[in-house]
Design an enzyme around this catalytic site. Structure first.
Site, PDB file in Angstrom:
ATOM      1  N   LYS A  20       0.834  -1.207   0.000  1.00  0.00           N
ATOM      2  CA  LYS A  20       0.000   0.000   0.000  1.00  0.00           C
ATOM      3  C   LYS A  20       0.871   1.261   0.000  1.00  0.00           C
ATOM      4  O   LYS A  20       0.584   2.224  -0.721  1.00  0.00           O
ATOM      5  CB  LYS A  20      -0.924   0.001   1.219  1.00  0.00           C
ATOM      6  CG  LYS A  20      -1.817   1.237   1.314  1.00  0.00           C
ATOM      7  CD  LYS A  20      -2.848   1.088   2.414  1.00  0.00           C
ATOM      8  CE  LYS A  20      -2.280   1.302   3.798  1.00  0.00           C
ATOM      9  NZ  LYS A  20      -2.113   2.752   4.111  1.00  0.00           N
ATOM     10  N   GLY A  90      -4.729   8.119   5.313  1.00  0.00           N
ATOM     11  CA  GLY A  90      -3.850   9.093   5.937  1.00  0.00           C
ATOM     12  C   GLY A  90      -2.651   9.440   5.076  1.00  0.00           C
ATOM     13  O   GLY A  90      -2.263  10.610   4.975  1.00  0.00           O
ATOM     14  N   ASP A 308       2.573   0.368  12.775  1.00  0.00           N
ATOM     15  CA  ASP A 308       1.351  -0.364  12.445  1.00  0.00           C
ATOM     16  C   ASP A 308       1.318  -1.763  13.047  1.00  0.00           C
ATOM     17  O   ASP A 308       0.289  -2.438  13.001  1.00  0.00           O
ATOM     18  CB  ASP A 308       1.201  -0.483  10.922  1.00  0.00           C
ATOM     19  CG  ASP A 308       0.907   0.859  10.270  1.00  0.00           C
ATOM     20  OD1 ASP A 308       0.179   1.662  10.897  1.00  0.00           O
ATOM     21  OD2 ASP A 308       1.398   1.117   9.168  1.00  0.00           O
TER      22      ASP A 308
END
Length: 430
Positions: A20, A90, A308
């Site tokens: 991502k 974000g 994360d």
């Protein structure tokens, strides 16, 4: 939507989709290049599709498919004729705020309720210092934001707790009119900055990196079209890797590369040190095999570079002997949710023994039981709690299951294909 998970072991092989973080950067850089770029192995996650839509608003032409083709029109994008809505992304929000400062016109930038609470004041201050005009409509340092260029250059200082304030400047300031110098105080999340700098290097952008404390970027530069194959996503891989390690499982994952910039590749070393049975072939490119059922030992983990990871590491800690101590958690509290607080709250519901302090989270070996879980509209919490359901007595029901698609659009299919007893349901039957 909800995930309904029952205790399960995993068996078989699976491919992990593209990164991502890389897909987002690739689409934005291609938008700022003049010509057509080819992106191979992109991830069609909700966040990355949001990036595509926003980039189309500022002039990019995008062709989606197995490979993505993005045609950009140079470093002065089109002024959008509508609000730039970042949804839940974000990374897109922060980078595009700086990109909007390349335009000699106004942009209105917003997102969902989580985006509208995420702090942006340090980035706002730096952009204003570099000649742009950016302000929060509520004067809170949060979205909605109004941004106008044209970005010039200069010198500014930036706190290092959130790499998402620095990457936008590294990507966009070389396209400004003058040279830029950025001093960073105590940089966290360094792998994300290494990933960004990797893109700049491959683009031939001239910059100086002084020990990740000061960055100098020459102004007046440009991006060029590219053809790149993106690495698979280590953050996504963490979930099946941990799932296999804490159950009586045998799986092999394909698509990973231990030589990539992504910080979450450290999960391999963490699991090894804890006692897991892991075989990595050809730096991961030939597959990563995990055989579960081994005794795992708790350890202390610095999460400063892997913000994360605390949700899934907390689940891992519940299966480890002794205790797991996660530290340096400041960046993890600034994500879609305060992830330290969220994972503590949900695992405690399942019977986990945990202690939360301002910058540490301690997890003790715990027997979990299934219950109703709030996913907090956060993909990392949703996926971590689905993995927790594999070792819980009874069934676990996790709300906001659709948020897994934010970063790992095939999460459900991958787990299902590996034999996990998981169902995706729209509502509970009466």
């Amino acid at each position: 939507m909800k995930f309904l998970v029952s205790p399960s072991n995993l068996k078989g092989e699976a491919a992990i989709p593209g990164s991502k973080s890389n897909t987002t950067r690739a689409v934005i850089i291609a938008t700022l290049a003049e010509g057509t770029s080819v992106i191979r192995n992109p991830v069609a996650s909700t966040d990355c599709l949001t990036t595509v839509e926003v980039c189309k608003q500022i002039g990019a032409e995008v062709e989606l498919g197995e490979i993505w083709k993005v045609t950009g029109h140079g470093k002065r994008p089109k002024i959008p004729d509508d609000v730039l809505h970042m949804r839940n992304s974000g990374t897109t929000y922060y980078i595009m705020t700086a990109t909007a400062c390349l335009m000699n016109g106004y942009s209105l930038i917003t997102g969902d309720y989580q985006i509208r609470r995420r702090p942006a004041q340090p980035l706002i201050d730096a952009l204003n210092h570099f000649g742009a005009q950016v302000f929060s409509t509520r004067n809170t340092g949060t979205a909605p934001l109004v941004a106008k260029g044209v970005l010039k250059g200069g010198k500014a200082k930036l706190p290092g707790i959130n790499s998402q304030w620095l990457s936008p400047l590294l990507i966009n300031c070389p396209l400004g009119e003058e040279d830029t110098e950025i001093e960073v105080d105590n940089l966290q999340e360094r792998p994300y900055i290494e990933l960004t700098l990797g893109w700049l290097s491959r683009q031939g952008i001239e910059f100086e990196n002084e020990n990740f404390e000061r960055f100098k970027l020459r102004g007046g530069q440009s991006f060029t079209p590219f053809d790149e194959t993106l690495p698979s996503d280590w953050e996504s891989a963490c979930f099946p890797l941990v799932a296999a390690a804490i159950t009586d499982s045998d799986i092999t994952l394909f698509g990973m590369d231990t030589q990539d910039y992504q910080g979450d590749k450290v999960i391999i070393e963490i699991l090894r040190e804890m006692g897991a049975d892991i075989e990595v072939r050809d730096h991961g490119r030939g597959g990563i095999r995990v055989r579960g059922g081994k005794t795992l030992r708790g350890m202390e983990i610095d999460c400063g570079n892997i913000p994360d990871a605390p949700p899934i590491l907390s689940v891992l800690g519940c299966r480890a002997e002794g205790k797991m101590v996660l530290k340096n958690l400041g960046a993890s509290r600034l994500k879609e949710t305060d992830r330290v607080k969220s994972i503590h709250q949900e695992l405690t519901k399942m019977g986990a023994k945990m202690e939360e302090k301002s910058d540490t989270l301690t997890i003790y070996h715990s027997d979990l039981h299934g219950t109703l879980i709030d996913g907090h509209h956060d993909h990392r919490i949703v996926m971590a709690m689905a993995v927790a359901g594999l070792i819980a007595k009874g069934t676990t029901l996790i709300d906001h299951a659709e948020y897994a698609k934010i970063s790992f659009p095939t999460f459900y299919e991958v787990l299902k294909g590996l034999g996990v007893q998981i169902e995706l349901i729209d509502r509970l039957e009466e």
